[in-house]
Structures are given as structure tokens and as C-alpha cells.
Design a protein around this motif. Structure first.
Motif, PDB file in Angstrom:
ATOM      1  N   LYS A 437       0.870  -1.164   0.000  1.00 25.41           N
ATOM      2  CA  LYS A 437       0.000   0.000   0.000  1.00 25.41           C
ATOM      3  C   LYS A 437       0.912   1.220   0.000  1.00 25.41           C
ATOM      4  O   LYS A 437       1.801   1.348   0.852  1.00 25.41           O
ATOM      5  CB  LYS A 437      -0.910   0.007   1.233  1.00 25.41           C
ATOM      6  N   ASP A 441       1.260   6.752  -6.813  1.00 25.66           N
ATOM      7  CA  ASP A 441       0.803   5.822  -7.856  1.00 25.66           C
ATOM      8  C   ASP A 441       1.939   5.146  -8.602  1.00 25.66           C
ATOM      9  O   ASP A 441       1.710   4.306  -9.481  1.00 25.66           O
ATOM     10  CB  ASP A 441      -0.122   6.532  -8.847  1.00 25.66           C
ATOM     11  N   ALA A 468       6.508   0.138 -10.338  1.00 22.79           N
ATOM     12  CA  ALA A 468       5.133  -0.195  -9.968  1.00 22.79           C
ATOM     13  C   ALA A 468       4.164  -0.129 -11.137  1.00 22.79           C
ATOM     14  O   ALA A 468       3.237  -0.950 -11.224  1.00 22.79           O
ATOM     15  CB  ALA A 468       4.664   0.721  -8.841  1.00 22.79           C
ATOM     16  N   LEU A 497      -0.403   2.325  -9.286  1.00 24.17           N
ATOM     17  CA  LEU A 497      -0.977   2.024  -7.982  1.00 24.17           C
ATOM     18  C   LEU A 497      -2.099   3.015  -7.680  1.00 24.17           C
ATOM     19  O   LEU A 497      -2.089   4.155  -8.160  1.00 24.17           O
ATOM     20  CB  LEU A 497       0.106   2.140  -6.901  1.00 24.17           C
ATOM     21  N   ALA A 503      -2.165  -3.425  -3.239  1.00 24.85           N
ATOM     22  CA  ALA A 503      -1.920  -3.962  -4.586  1.00 24.85           C
ATOM     23  C   ALA A 503      -0.935  -5.118  -4.478  1.00 24.85           C
ATOM     24  O   ALA A 503      -0.055  -5.137  -3.604  1.00 24.85           O
ATOM     25  CB  ALA A 503      -1.355  -2.882  -5.502  1.00 24.85           C
TER      26      ALA A 503
END
Length: 571
Positions: A437, A441, A468, A497, A503
Motif C-alpha cells: 500500500k 501511484d 510499480a 498504484l 496492490a
């Protein structure tokens, strides 16, 4: 078949070589600079094979006066192979060194046609027996591999050492993370060479002795104004992005898109960037006869990692290469070195048979165990953008063949197992699955695997990383056989994200083979940056990241291993 071979080597036939420096015209009239070396004393009726050494790093250097009056630069490969009856051609690729033309980008399609034309030229020479091979490390290894993709009937074999199979994942963007060090430093290095200047990284002695690239006779050195690879940092994020300066996508210049039709002898290392990854992928995806070799070396195999001296020095390596050129294999076999056990092993497939996949879960209080913990509070870190694996890691030493050396990894989070109860072999690709978490993003995730001996010393094993936004595990068919979760790295699969939401991020580490002794521990470390090598993501602010522990969102690493019977374990 054993590696290294124990069979006797045939005696050398010649002593010394003759040299001819010339321009060879290509089909479009562009002339390439070539140094041709033939065995001294070669009789007119004797026909011999040729070996190409084609580079963009100057085929030879010119010494300054007065050193040029009484010194000549050593060339161990030339001296060795001509002694055993091979012709050597050292070649400046188009648009580099003393060759004419333009070098649009590394490993261009024009290089393929040039290699074909050079091969055709060789077959017309009175000394040629109609057989051509190639050899080299790094960039020169890729031109040797490309020689087999030029589909000339005379090409028989190539020695390919320490190069890439997939340019995007193996060197430029491992895990989608921009390899800022390599792309910038390599570009600066090539800019200097293209200006006929010595790069800053060359030694003081070289700067004293060397004037520049060796010319062809009295011909002036052509001026080169080539585009450089650091443009990828400005224009590329995804695998399918087009670089407008280089006018390519990364896959356009990757060897997985250029199937070869010659016998391969290809080498890499567990500790040299992603060259072990390249060897395994080439081995698994090319059905032709080949010998694949993965050792515990730096780039070029001048250093044996973990040993004060190299037990397999350069001369022994050349002898092994000669055996391959003399008698190319008719089978497929991969030879790999298991560290700490210090043994070479062979397998017809990878991973080898007999290994079991085992999950080690991240535990509260920094533990690592095969037991699934109950749901537990998450571990948290604030991304430290000063984190670094230093200047002698596997990625930086690929540029200049320095020794590989890792200090103990100082991850922002670390998880350590209890002492192993039995000797345990690890061979293959560790795969990490993180439930995370983040407040942002995007970001980088670096994961390191180490062995901790009974004295508490840390021994680096391997690492992996993933940006990511590339976290989506694709259901598309991969372009070649994979051994880890498949991330396409394509723009259509971008998956940022969602800040504040959990995720799943899963990716493979680079492969390794190691025997972890009884009483030793395994340690997994996590970080969000490696500042001296990889680009900072995101460019501003510092993400706060939580790593989930336990229950259905238990983070873990999965390792292929084989536990030795207690009777065989170290005492």
C-alpha cells in the motif's frame, strides 16, 4: 561433457602472425576498417577458417610518438587463435572507429548486411576454407551473435560472452526501472570514441600512450556524429515506446527478435548484470546445438566472485573456446557453477530437475519462515532515495569490467530466516510477491537475497526490481519462454498504484545457484531506490509504503531449492 574440459589441447601450428590493414567496401560503397591477421608461415595451398571480432569500441588503438616507434599493443586473442590456424579480422562497425558511414544506433539492421558482406568477402580470399565464426565479450559478443543471424551459408559458429538477449529487460530497463548509470555513462563513453577521443574512464597509462583509433594507412579518420543511447531516458518508459532520436523501439535491436542459425557457445555470470538471464533465455528458446555456460564472474570473467584468484584464467578460457571452434557441439547442454559448493554442473534443461519450490513468508519482527503467519500489522517504510548498492554492483561493473563487490545490503526492511538445519541448494529464479500500500501511484521496488554465514557475514546472492506501473501480470503470449511472472512492459498494460489501496506486486529476481550451508541464514531486503545506478521514481516527494504481512495478503519469496540429506550436509 564436462566444463571446463579436461581433454588435451592440440599443439599450436604457427608462431606469430602477419598483419594487413585495409578498407573493405560494403554493398552501398561504405568502407569498413579491418585489420586482417593471418598465421605467419601460412602456405598458399593451406586453407583456414576466419573469426570476426567486430566492435564499435575501436578495433585497435594508435599509439602516440615516440611510443609508437618501439611499442606495440598486446592482443592475446589474435596471438592465440592465429597460432592454431585461424585468421582473425578485427573490424570497426559502420559509423565507428576508422570506418565510414553512420551508426544510427547499436546493432542496427545495416550491421546485419555488413556482416553478410564481410563474410562474403572472406569466402573469396585465397586463404579461406569457406568457414566463418565470431567471438567477443559484451557489445562484440552481440555482433558475433548477429553474424549467425545474417544467414550467410559460411557462418558456422560463434563464441558469445556476457551480452544481452532482451535489451529492454537485460540492460536498459531491468524490471522497467531506467538504468540511468549505464545509459548515461555508456553514451558519454561512445561520444568520446566517436570524436576520436579517449573516454574519461580510461586509465592514466592509456591516456599517456594512446593517440586515438588506429587509421587505415594514411586515410583520415572519418568524422562521426552518432545519436547516443541516453536518449532512451528522455523518450522511453514502456517496451513499445519509439525513441524519436534513435528511431527504434528496444525490441528492434534485441537478439530474441533475430534468430541465429549457427552453433553457439554463450557465456554469462550470476553476478554480471543480467547476462545469466540472457544465457538461460537463449538456451531455452534456441533449439540449435549449443553450449551454455554460467559462472561466478564479473563482466568478461577476469574476476571469480568470492575467490582471491580466478581458478579459470584467461588462457584457460581461450583454450576452452578453441575446443569449441575446433569441434562445435552437436547437442545442447547448460553448464553452471554453484557458489559455496564451488562445483560445475551440467543440465539439458533449466531449471535443473530435482528442485522444489518453497515459499518463505515475511514475518512480524523481521522473520522469514515457511510458516504462513496469521494476519499482522503491516511493516512500513518511507522511501530513502539515498539508498545505494554502491559503485561496484553487478550493473555498474558491466561498463568497464571492474571487480564486483557488494557491501551488506542495507534495505529499508529486512527479513531473516532461522539457521538452516541442512545444506540447501538454491538454483533458479527466486520470485517475490509483495502486497503493498503506497501513498503514490508509482515507485520502484528493489528486492535483494543474501546468505548470512555463521559468523554473521553477509554474502550477496541476487536481486530483482520492478517499477510499480509495470506490475500487471500479462496474459498475452510472451515473445520468448519465461521463467518468472510475465510483465509485458507495454503501454497498454500500464497499471499505476491506487494510493491507499493494497496492490499485489510479483516479479522474478535474477537467477542464482548457491549451496547455503547448514547453520547459515537467508535474508531478504527491500528498498525503494538505488541512487547511484537507477533513476529516481517518483521524481518528487517520498512515498510511504506498507508491506502486508500474514493471512491472505502475506508477502513472500518463492525459491527453488533442494535440501541435502543430513548425511551429506556440512558439519
Amino acid at each position: 561433457m564436462t566444463f571446463p574440459s579436461t581433454s588435451p589441447l592440440r599443439p599450436p601450428q604457427y608462431k606469430g602472425s602477419t598483419e594487413q590493414t585495409l578498407y573493405i567496401p560494403m554493398r552501398d560503397g561504405t568502407r569498413l576498417a579491418v585489420d586482417l591477421y593471418l598465421p605467419r608461415g601460412l602456405t598458399p595451398e593451406t586453407k583456414i577458417p576466419a573469426l570476426f571480432a567486430a566492435t564499435r569500441y575501436w578495433r585497435a588503438q594508435q599509439l602516440k610518438a615516440p611510443f609508437s616507434w618501439f611499442l606495440s599493443l598486446p592482443d592475446s586473442a589474435r596471438n592465440f587463435f592465429t597460432a592454431f590456424g585461424y585468421a582473425i579480422l578485427r573490424i570497426d562497425m559502420r559509423g565507428t572507429g576508422a570506418s565510414e558511414g553512420n551508426h544510427p544506433h547499436p546493432w542496427s539492421a545495416t550491421d546485419l548486411t555488413d556482416l553478410y558482406d564481410l563474410t562474403e568477402w572472406v569466402t573469396q580470399q585465397p586463404w579461406s576454407n569457406g568457414q566463418v565464426g565470431g567471438f567477443g565479450n559484451s557489445y562484440q559478443a552481440t555482433t558475433a551473435e548477429m553474424l549467425g543471424a545474417c544467414v550467410h551459408r559460411a557462418v558456422t559458429s560463434a563464441l558469445v560472452r556476457f551480452n544481452e538477449f532482451d535489451v529492454y529487460t537485460d540492460i536498459a530497463f531491468p524490471g522497467g526501472v531506467p538504468n540511468e548509470f549505464m545509459l548515461t555513462q555508456w553514451a558519454d563513453y561512445n561520444r568520446a570514441l566517436d570524436a576520436n577521443q579517449l573516454p574519461k574512464s580510461m586509465s592514466t597509462l592509456e591516456k599517456i600512450l594512446v593517440k586515438g583509433v588506429k587509421p587505415v594507412g594514411n586515410h583520415a579518420i572519418p568524422k562521426h556524429t552518432n545519436q547516443q543511447v541516453d536518449s532512451a531516458l528522455r523518450h522511453m518508459t514502456f517496451r513499445d515506446d519509439l525513441d524519436p532520436e534513435l528511431n527504434i523501439r528496444m525490441d528492434d535491436i534485441s537478439m530474441f527478435n533475430r534468430p541465429t542459425n549457427h552453433t553457439l557457445d554463450h557465456w554469462g555470470s550470476w553476478f554480471d548484470a543480467a547476462t545469466a538471464n540472457a544465457v538461460i533465455h537463449r538456451f531455452a528458446n534456441n533449439p540449435r546445438p549449443q553450449r551454455a555456460v554460467i559462472g561466478a564472474w564479473n563482466h568478461g570473467a577476469t574476476q571469480h566472485i568470492g575467490a582471491k584468484e580466478n581458478p579459470f584464467p584467461l588462457l584457460a578460457q581461450m583454450k576452452e573456446s578453441l575446443r569449441f571452434f575446433d569441434n562445435p557441439p552437436a547437442t545442447r547442454e547448460l553448464h553452471y557453477f554453484t557458489i559455496f559448493e564451488n562445483e560445475w554442473k551440467s543440465t539439458p534443461e533449466f531449471p535443473p530437475a530435482g528442485l522444489t519450490s518453497t515459499r518463505f513468508f515475511f514475518q512480524p519482527q523481521s522473520g522469514l519462515s515457511s510458516l504462513l503467519p496469521p494476519p499482522a500489522p503491516a511493516d512500513r517504510y518511507q522511501t530513502d532515495f539515498n539508498a545505494s548498492t554502491g559503485l561496484n554492483n553487478r550493473w555498474q561493473t558491466e561498463l568497464d569490467q571492474r571487480p564486483v563487490k557488494y557491501a551488506p545490503i542495507k534495505g529499508q526492511l529486512a527479513y531473516t530466516s532461522a539457521p538452516l538445519e541442512q545444506d540447501t541448494e538454491i538454483t533458479g529464479y527466486p520470485i517475490v510477491t509483495l502486497f503493498v500500500k503506497s501513498t503514490h501511484d508509482d515507485g520502484n521496488f528493489f528486492v535483494y537475497l543474501e546468505a548470512i554465514d555463521e559468523q554473521g557475514n553477509a554474502h550477496y546472492l541476487t536481486e530483482g526490481m520492478l517499477r510499480a506501473i509495470h506490475r500487471k501480470v500479462s496474459t498475452d503470449t510472451p515473445p520468448y519462454k519465461q521463467f518468472v511472472p510475465y510483465h509485458s512492459f507495454k503501454r497498454k498494460d500500464a497499471m499505476p498504484l491506487i494510493p491507499g489501496e493494497v496492490a499485489e506486486i510479483t516479479f522474478g529476481l535474477n537467477p542464482i545457484s548457491a549451496l547455503i550451508r547448514r547453520g547459515w541464514k537467508l535474508r531478504v531486503s527491500l528498498s525503494g531506490a538505488d541512487k547511484d545506478t537507477f533513476a529516481r521514481i517518483p521524481l518528487t516527494n517520498s512515498p510511504s509504503v506498507e508491506i502486508m504481512l500474514g493471512g491472505e495478503q502475506a508477502s513472500f519469496i518463492e525459491i527453488l531449492l533442494k535440501v541435502r540429506p543430513e548425511s551429506q550436509s556440512s558439519k
